[in-house]
Design an enzyme around this catalytic site. Structure first.
Site, PDB file in Angstrom:
ATOM      1  N   GLY A 240       0.777  -1.231   0.000  1.00 41.60           N
ATOM      2  CA  GLY A 240       0.000   0.000   0.000  1.00 41.60           C
ATOM      3  C   GLY A 240       0.810   1.283   0.000  1.00 41.60           C
ATOM      4  N   ALA A 241       2.134   1.189  -0.006  1.00 38.02           N
ATOM      5  CA  ALA A 241       2.952   2.409   0.041  1.00 38.02           C
ATOM      6  C   ALA A 241       2.690   3.304  -1.172  1.00 38.02           C
ATOM      7  CB  ALA A 241       4.430   2.049   0.122  1.00 38.02           C
ATOM      8  N   ASP A 243       0.012   3.362  -2.980  1.00 35.61           N
ATOM      9  CA  ASP A 243      -1.354   3.878  -2.902  1.00 35.61           C
ATOM     10  C   ASP A 243      -1.416   5.097  -1.984  1.00 35.61           C
ATOM     11  OD1 ASP A 243      -2.054   1.603  -4.422  1.00 35.61           O
ATOM     12  OD2 ASP A 243      -2.273   0.421  -2.589  1.00 35.61           O
ATOM     13  N   ASN A 267       5.322  11.347  -0.785  1.00 30.90           N
ATOM     14  CA  ASN A 267       6.434  10.613  -0.182  1.00 30.90           C
ATOM     15  C   ASN A 267       6.254  10.450   1.326  1.00 30.90           C
ATOM     16  OD1 ASN A 267       7.769  10.251  -2.596  1.00 30.90           O
ATOM     17  ND2 ASN A 267       9.260  11.883  -2.272  1.00 30.90           N
TER      18      ASN A 267
END
Length: 382
Positions: A240-241, A243, A267
């Site tokens: 999920g990073a 997303d 970020n």
């Protein structure tokens, strides 16, 4: 290309997020170590809800859907909820590269163009973020018709599935979506996914944002490119990073920030997400700090450039580094979640991971029955 908050219709209608919710089962060395609500829409919603961004959501699930969410999905009585098994290897390299094999075990119905809206409603932004092949070219084309700016995660376009459900990627030109690129505002891809397109070719058609995990991201547009600094993170689960990055990126655009500043917000949320297992639970104090920082930055940008052309929107504005430092300081805000959730899927014993409190989205999840696995997988109780 940049979402214009001065458009009253955009403010009124907000955004449109399209993609199916999923069940995610996290498996390390054949042992189930966690279950959580999944799907890109879940991670993006967590960011947008946390930062008070208005949006509509179109998602389909089966009657077996195991969670209560802020926005109700379309329940398909004859279908099961899309289920993914994420297989982690103990030999993870620590950078989120090559550490996960995804397998789609069950799949819900696709989202059709007719599912989006029956009226002439227009949206300020759209996000096409399918994960299981639920968005087809006709649906994306409909989004492009009714949304001022559309952001697309390339995984919604290039994912295909082997007979056993294992995810594989195909070239963007062979995906059936390539002809729509000139109408897309932003195309996001991880560096692993970026090799399935010709970035030099695609950047001439739309803005491309390539994420690099712990190394931040790179923004490509027709006439230039910029590297955007990362934020340090203690990675325990890369799920999920990207997303969450996209959710943070949209937050910046909605507030009228230039693209480089918006990418910083992306970020930040990517780094916060990898520090938790499964769906992240963002601390309210941290969210308020970010809201304040974004609002302050918005006012600075307004005072510096009352109106910016597309080219200026892509250039790093004065104060960009200070904005990074301010967001970085916001991460220091004490959060019980990031302090308590320090289990690493690559090294922790199964029972240690089992004891981790998984983030819960909009209330308590319903009990997840064994049938969710569809096939026998060893659990920590076996």
């Amino acid at each position: 290309m940049v979402i214009d908050q001065k458009d009253s219709q955009s403010q009124r209608c907000g955004g449109l997020i399209v993609g199916n919710y999923c069940h995610d089962v996290l498996i390390r060395d054949g042992v189930v170590v966690g279950e959580t609500l999944g799907g890109a829409v879940a991670f993006i919603s967590a960011v947008l809800d946390g930062l008070s961004i208005h949006y509509n959501l179109v998602s389909k699930v089966g009657q077996d859907f195991a969670y209560t969410t802020c926005r109700s999905p379309i329940v398909i009585p004859t279908s099961k909820t899309t289920l993914f098994h994420a297989h982690f290897d103990s030999d993870i390299d620590g950078n989120g590269n090559g550490d996960r094999v995804l397998k789609r075990v069950t799949v819900c119905d696709p989202i059709g163009a007719s599912d989006l809206t029956d009226s002439e409603t227009k949206f300020g932004f759209g996000m096409a973020v399918g994960v299981g092949g639920e968005i087809g070219p006709e649906t994306l084309e409909r989004m492009l018709d009714i949304c001022e700016v559309v952001l697309v995660d390339i995984q919604a376009l290039i994912r295909e599935f082997e007979e056993d459900g294992t995810v594989k990627l195909v070239g963007l030109k062979e995906s059936g979506f390539f002809h729509l690129l000139p109408r897309i505002g932003f195309l996001k891809a991880s560096e692993e996914e970026a090799v399935f397109m010709d970035v030099e070719e695609v950047r001439k058609l739309c803005c491309v944002v390539v994420t690099h995990g712990k190394d931040g991201c790179t923004v490509y547009w027709k006439d230039g490119e910029l590297e955007i600094k990362p934020f340090e993170a203690n990675q325990v689960d890369p799920t999920g990073a990207g997303d969450s990055f996209l959710g943070g990126f949209v937050v910046g655009l909605v507030h009228g920030l230039p693209v480089p500043d918006s990418a910083l917000v992306g970020n930040l949320f990517g780094s916060l997400t990898v520090s938790q297992i499964g769906l992240p639970n963002f601390d309210s104090r941290l969210l308020q700090r970010v809201k304040d920082d974004v609002q302050r930055r918005k006012m600075q940008c307004i005072s510096s450039h009352d109106r910016q052309g597309d080219e200026l929107r892509f250039m790093k504005p004065a104060g960009h580094e200070q904005f990074h430092a301010s967001l970085d300081a916001a991460k220091i805000t004490p959060t019980c979640v990031t302090q308590e959730c320090q289990w690493d899927l690559s090294s922790s014993p199964p029972r240690a991971v089992e004891k981790a409190t998984l983030p819960q989205y909009a209330g308590q999840p319903k009990p997840v029955l064994n049938s969710i696995y569809e096939e026998h997988i060893q659990t920590v109780e076996d």
